[in-house]
Design a protein around this motif. Structure first.
Motif, PDB file in Angstrom:
ATOM      1  N   ASN A  51       0.778  -1.231   0.000  1.00 15.69           N
ATOM      2  CA  ASN A  51       0.000   0.000   0.000  1.00 15.69           C
ATOM      3  C   ASN A  51       0.814   1.287   0.000  1.00 15.69           C
ATOM      4  N   CYS A  52       2.137   1.175  -0.055  1.00 12.52           N
ATOM      5  CA  CYS A  52       2.974   2.382  -0.050  1.00 12.52           C
ATOM      6  C   CYS A  52       2.614   3.266  -1.249  1.00 12.52           C
ATOM      7  N   GLU A  53       2.582   4.596  -1.003  1.00 14.21           N
ATOM      8  CA  GLU A  53       2.247   5.527  -2.090  1.00 14.21           C
ATOM      9  C   GLU A  53       3.452   5.780  -2.980  1.00 14.21           C
ATOM     10  N   THR A  54       4.630   5.714  -2.428  1.00 12.87           N
ATOM     11  CA  THR A  54       5.836   6.003  -3.220  1.00 12.87           C
ATOM     12  C   THR A  54       6.919   4.953  -2.964  1.00 12.87           C
ATOM     13  N   PRO A  67       8.784  -0.399   0.321  1.00 11.95           N
ATOM     14  CA  PRO A  67       8.013   0.707   0.855  1.00 11.95           C
ATOM     15  C   PRO A  67       8.933   1.825   1.364  1.00 11.95           C
ATOM     16  N   CYS A  68       8.444   3.060   1.287  1.00 11.71           N
ATOM     17  CA  CYS A  68       9.289   4.209   1.652  1.00 11.71           C
ATOM     18  C   CYS A  68       9.364   4.412   3.166  1.00 11.71           C
ATOM     19  N   HIS A  69       8.428   3.890   3.901  1.00 18.89           N
ATOM     20  CA  HIS A  69       8.340   4.065   5.363  1.00 18.89           C
ATOM     21  C   HIS A  69       7.998   5.489   5.759  1.00 18.89           C
ATOM     22  N   ALA A  70       7.817   6.389   4.800  1.00 17.97           N
ATOM     23  CA  ALA A  70       7.637   7.800   5.142  1.00 17.97           C
ATOM     24  C   ALA A  70       6.288   8.361   4.711  1.00 17.97           C
ATOM     25  N   CYS A  71       5.690   7.758   3.694  1.00 16.29           N
ATOM     26  CA  CYS A  71       4.426   8.319   3.201  1.00 16.29           C
ATOM     27  C   CYS A  71       3.326   8.119   4.240  1.00 16.29           C
ATOM     28  N   SER A  72       2.215   8.775   3.976  1.00 19.61           N
ATOM     29  CA  SER A  72       1.125   8.710   4.940  1.00 19.61           C
ATOM     30  C   SER A  72       0.647   7.266   5.130  1.00 19.61           C
ATOM     31  N   SER A  73       0.583   6.518   4.016  1.00 16.19           N
ATOM     32  CA  SER A  73       0.131   5.131   4.119  1.00 16.19           C
ATOM     33  C   SER A  73       1.085   4.310   4.979  1.00 16.19           C
ATOM     34  N   CYS A  74       2.378   4.384   4.654  1.00 19.77           N
ATOM     35  CA  CYS A  74       3.372   3.617   5.423  1.00 19.77           C
ATOM     36  C   CYS A  74       3.297   3.946   6.905  1.00 19.77           C
ATOM     37  N   ARG A  75       3.183   5.259   7.197  1.00 20.41           N
ATOM     38  CA  ARG A  75       3.202   5.646   8.605  1.00 20.41           C
ATOM     39  C   ARG A  75       1.974   5.136   9.344  1.00 20.41           C
TER      40      ARG A  75
HETATM   41 ZN   LIG Z   1       5.350   4.542   1.737  1.00 21.96          ZN
END
Ligand SMILES: [Zn+2]
Length: 343
Positions: A51-54, A67-75
């Motif tokens: 589900n990561c956005e970026t 996953p970026c771990h930083a986008c709103s979804s990841c967080r």
């Molecule tokens: Zn992400």
């Protein structure tokens, strides 16, 4: 040197990533291991990737890989606040997952994702589902809603119903099963070839039974010899008869225990192979084979079955192993078990 634990967990993570790279996303996973927190982390990792956005990279079909771990979804996934990543935990009081909890998640999974690409349902401590909860869940597990992934986490998979076990792709994140004994592996290779090339009818099946019983008998003899030679009986021929009797009882108990352990290895190996056959009947399954070295045999047998029949084989064999823990006559239990398998 890497510890066996991290090697196994890495292996599972690599398998999972490779399957995503090839756009092969299972609909139900069973993550196994010794510790729930690390299983929860692994589930969060998959939920973030999906589900990561970026994400740093994507599969050809668009599945997020890193996953970026930083986008709103990841967080929000990490914080367990994402509306499309739903959790079930055993209740604190009873340490159980009840039918109402399962109904809730089944309902939630049946709704379209609110914003995510994939709805993810995580059942932590899946082995704590009581029977009615597990039965309520079976249908969802069989026909999961589109764009949904179920992740069952278990540290005690032997407590799960066979019907649940057989419908999930298992990934072992723990220290897991140690390498199989060389003798067992060798025997299983022959067994798989014999099964793949066997014709219809009872005779070939009795030959398989014969091969299993012969190997078990040879193993028992080996164990007897080895334990006898290390027993004090052979070193103290003049000991009094009471003492001798005690040693004899000890020896036969030792042989029995060691033999049961060894037999468990043989039957457990067959169980793994039956699971490989089931995986080979599923579209995304063959990449998870425990024994890729004889995939040809596995696929030959799988081609004669469908996933339902292959799943039933697992149930039959699990029941056979449970039966052997009781005082049932061994050869009879194995005969009945083997004849019931559809191969
Ligand atoms: Zn992400």
């Amino acid at each position: 040197m890497a510890s066996p634990k991290s090697a196994s967990a890495e292996n599972a993570a690599t398998l999972l990533r490779r399957s995503l790279e090839r756009d092969r996303l299972g609909h139900a996973y069973l993550f196994l291991g010794e510790e729930m927190p690390s299983l929860e982390d692994a589930a969060l990792g998959l939920a973030r990737a999906l589900n990561c956005e970026t994400p740093a990279s994507r599969s050809p079909g668009g599945l997020g890989l890193d996953p970026c771990h930083a986008c709103s979804s990841c967080r929000r996934v990490s914080g367990r606040l994402h509306p499309d990543v739903v959790w079930v935990h055993p209740t604190r009081k009873m340490r159980q997952i009840g039918v109402d909890q399962m109904r809730e998640i089944i309902h939630s999974m049946s709704l379209k994702p609110m914003e995510a690409r994939h709805k993810v349902g995580i059942i932590a401590g899946a082995d704590r589902m009581n029977e009615s909860a597990a039965n309520a869940f079976l249908k969802t597990l069989e026909e999961p809603p589109k764009r949904s992934v179920l992740i069952l986490l278990s540290t005690e998979p032997h407590r799960l119903l066979d019907t649940i076990l057989s419908r999930c792709l298992r990934l072992n994140f723990g220290t897991g099963s140690a390498e199989l004994d060389v003798g067992v592996t060798h025997w299983l290779a022959e067994f798989s070839t014999a099964t793949a090339t066997a014709g219809e009818g009872l005779m070939p099946r009795y030959r398989l039974l014969g091969s299993l019983l012969t190997s078990l008998a040879a193993r028992k003899e080996q164990i007897e010899k080895s334990l006898e030679s290390s027993s004090p009986m052979s070193r103290y021929p003049d000991a009094d008869s009471d003492q001798k009797e005690r040693w004899e009882v000890e020896l036969s108990a030792g042989v029995e225990a060691e033999y049961r352990r060894s037999r468990g290895e043989y039957l457990g190996a067959v169980q793994w192979w039956l699971r490989d056959i089931l995986l080979s009947t599923l579209p995304a399954g063959d990449q998870f084979l425990r024994f890729p070295q004889w995939a040809h045999n596995t696929q030959t047998v799988a081609a004669r079955l469908n996933s339902e029949r292959a799943g039933r084989n697992l149930e039959v064999w699990e029941r056979t192993q449970r039966l052997l823990h009781t005082n049932v006559q061994e050869a009879l239990a194995l005969e009945v078990g083997l004849l019931r398998l559809q191969l």
